[in-house]
Motif scaffolding. Structure first.
Motif: not given
Length: 476
Positions: A90-98, A338-349
Motif C-alpha cells: 500500500k505504501g509503495l503504490i501510494q508513493r509511486v502514485k504521488a 490528501g493522505e499521510e505517507p504509509i512508509i517514512k523517509n529517512v531524515e534529510t539535510y
C-alpha cells in the motif's frame, strides 16, 4: 554455526536479541542448523557456479580486473511475512502514485510550484528537468511504467524509503535468477513455506507496457531499447526482453520517418508503438539532447511529441528521483492524495540551507553525505567510516557547491545472516522493490534483496562488492 552469531545492536531479520529465531524464520533456522557444514559449502559453491555458467553478469566501469563479474549469491533468504508485505504494498503504490502526479504536474501546469510546496529553483535548475518535454500528452498521463524503490529497515525494524529510482531501475532479472538458483540448489528450504510465486509476473509487466500505447493502438509493437553489450545492465536488458517476448534493439535498429518510429527487419520496416528504453535521457535523440550520441535515434523526441510512440519510463523522470527532491515526497503525498505517507523517509539535510549546512559540516563524522545526482553507491561519504582526510576533502567540495549535496543520519541498517564457510555472519541488507504502473499499479512480490558482503560495510551495491539474496513474500 549460529553459536557465535551476534546480533549486536542491529535489528536482525532472522534472530532476536535473545538469540532465538523470529517465528517466521524458525523452520529455516532449524533446517540450517541441522545441515552438515560440508554440505552447505558444496551447495553454496554450486550456487555461485550456476550464476557463472548461465552468464549472469554485470559490468563494472573503470575496473581494471575484468569487464564483467558475477554477483555473489547468499542462500539465506530475506523472508517477509504477509501482513508486513501488505502494508508495504500500500505504501509503495501510494508513493509511486504521488510521484507520477508530481511529474505530470511539473511538465504541465506546475501547480505544486505555484503553491510554493517545493521551491521552483530546485526543480527548474535540476539537471534532470527537461523543458523539451513539457506539455507533451503522455498516454494515460503515466510517466512511470516501472519504479524501483530502495527500502531499508532501521534499528526498530521499521521499513523506510532510502531512494526512489524512476529512470532506469535495474536488477529485475537478478530477482528471477536468485529464485531459480534457490529452487534448483536448495529445493528443500521451500518445503515448509508458502512463498509467493514469481510465475506470470511478466504478463503483468507486458500488460503495463501495452496499457501505455498511443491512443487507438490495441496490439502495440513493443521494443526494449538498450545501449548495447557494454552497458553494465545489459544482462538485465536482454533477459527482460526475452521474457516479455519483445525485440531487444539498439539505436541503429530504429529510424524515424514522418514522425513515426520504425524498426528495421529482414522483411522491411515495422512500426514501433512503445519503447521501453534503457538509455539515459541525454543519449536518446542527438537532435534534442547530446549531438554526439551514437546510442539514440534522430527524430525520436519529435515522434514522441506527435503522440506516435510512447517512451517509457518518461523523459525527465529524474527530476522526481533526484536526491534533493526526495525530502519533499511525503509532502507530495499529502498535497496530491490528501493522505499521510504509509512508509517514512529517512531524515534529510539540505546543504543549500545555511543553518543545516553548518550543522552538517560540524557533524560530518556522524552523517552520510550524498551527491544529489549520484548513483550506484559511488561518491558517498560515510562519515563514521571515513578518515579525517576524506571528510576534509568532502568539506571542501560541499563549501564549493553546497546545492549538489544532501546529508542523512547514519541508519543502522538491518542485518541478515550470510554464510561464511565455517559460520554465519550478520551483514546489512536493503530491498529494491519494483512497482509496475499500468492500468492498475502492481507491486512485484519480493524485489531484490541486496547485501553488503564486506565486513562492516553498509554499501550494498553490486558495483561496490555487494551480493544478492532471494526475497520470500509469504502467502500465509
Amino acid at each position: 554455526m549460529f553459536k557465535t552469531y551476534e546480533t549486536e545492536s542491529f535489528f536482525d531479520e532472522m534472530l532476536q536479541e535473545t538469540g532465538r529465531p523470529r517465528s517466521h524464520y524458525q523452520t529455516l533456522y532449524d533446517r540450517l542448523s541441522a545441515l552438515p557444514e560440508d554440505e552447505l559449502k558444496v551447495r553454496h559453491e554450486a550456487a555461485q557456479q550456476n550464476f557463472l555458467r548461465q552468464g549472469i553478469t554485470f559490468t563494472v566501469y573503470n575496473d581494471t580486473q575484468g569487464t564483467e563479474r558475477t554477483i555473489p549469491f547468499d542462500f539465506v533468504p530475506n523472508i517477509i511475512p504477509k501482513d508486513e508485505w501488505e502494508k508495504l504494498e500500500k505504501g509503495l503504490i501510494q508513493r509511486v502514485k504521488a510521484l507520477n502526479l508530481f511529474l505530470d504536474d511539473v511538465y504541465n501546469g506546475q501547480q505544486i510550484l505555484k503553491d510554493g510546496l517545493i521551491p521552483r529553483e530546485l526543480v527548474v535548475t535540476c539537471n534532470h528537468f527537461y523543458p523539451q518535454v513539457t506539455k507533451i500528452k503522455v498516454p494515460r498521463r503515466n510517466h512511470i511504467f516501472m519504479a524501483g524503490i530502495d527500502l531499508v529497515k532501521d534499528d526498530n525494524g521499521e521499513f523506510r524509503v532510502l531512494e526512489d529510482n524512476l529512470r532506469n531501475p535495474s536488477g529485475l532479472s537478478y530477482v528471477f535468477q536468485n529464485r531459480y538458483v534457490m529452487r534448483h540448489i536448495f529445493p528443500d528450504f521451500f518445503q515448509d513455506y508458502e512463498v509467493q510465486s514469481l510465475e506470470n509476473q511478466f504478463s503483468h509487466i507486458h500488460d503495463a507496457l501495452s496499457s501505455i500505447a498511443p491512443n487507438g493502438v490495441s496490439n502495440p509493437n513493443i521494443v526494449l531499447l538498450t545501449p548495447g553489450i557494454y552497458n553494465s545492465a545489459y544482462f538485465d536488458h536482454s533477459f527482460i526482453a526475452q521474457q516479455l517476448g519483445i525485440e531487444l534493439v539498439e539505436g541503429r535498429d530504429l529510424l524515424v520517418r514522418d514522425r513515426i518510429v520504425y524498426m528495421k527487419t529482414t522483411r522491411g520496416l515495422k512500426r514501433v508503438d512503445v519503447i521501453y528504453r534503457r538509455i539515459d535521457d541525454d543519449f536518446l535523440d542527438p537532435l534534442e539532447f547530446r549531438p554526439d550520441s551514437m546510442l539514440g535515434v534522430s527524430g525520436l523526441i519529435d515522434a514522441y511529441r506527435a503522440g506516435n510512440v510512447t517512451i517509457s519510463n518518461g523523459i525527465g523522470n529524474g527530476v522526481a528521483d533526484d536526491k534533493a527532491i526526495y525530502h519533499y515526497v511525503p509532502s507530495m503525498i499529502r498535497y496530491y492524495l490528501g493522505e499521510e505517507p504509509i512508509i517514512k523517509n529517512v531524515e534529510t539535510y539540505f546543504l543549500r540551507d545555511e543553518e543545516q549546512r553548518k550543522y552538517v559540516l560540524e557533524n560530518l563524522d556522524k552523517l552520510v553525505v550524498k551527491q544529489t545526482d549520484g548513483s550506484g553507491g559511488y561518491n558517498l561519504l560515510i562519515g563514521p567510516h571515513a578518515s579525517e582526510e576524506e571528510r576534509e576533502a568532502y568539506r571542501v567540495q560541499i563549501e564549493k557547491n553546497p546545492g549538489n549535496y544532501i546529508a542523512q543520519p547514519m541508519i543502522k541498517l538491518s542485518r541478515l545472516p550470510v554464510f561464511r564457510g565455517e559460520k554465519f555472519a550478520g551483514c546489512h541488507i536493503d530491498v529494491r522493490a519494483f512497482i509496475f504502473n499500468g492500468e492498475h499499479p502492481h507491486v512485484f512480490p519480493g524485489g531484490l534483496t541486496r547485501v553488503a558482503l564486506k565486513e562492516g560495510s553498509v554499501v550494498v551495491n553490486s558495483s561496490q562488492g555487494g551480493g544478492g539474496k532471494d526475497t520470500w513474500v509469504m502467502t500465509e
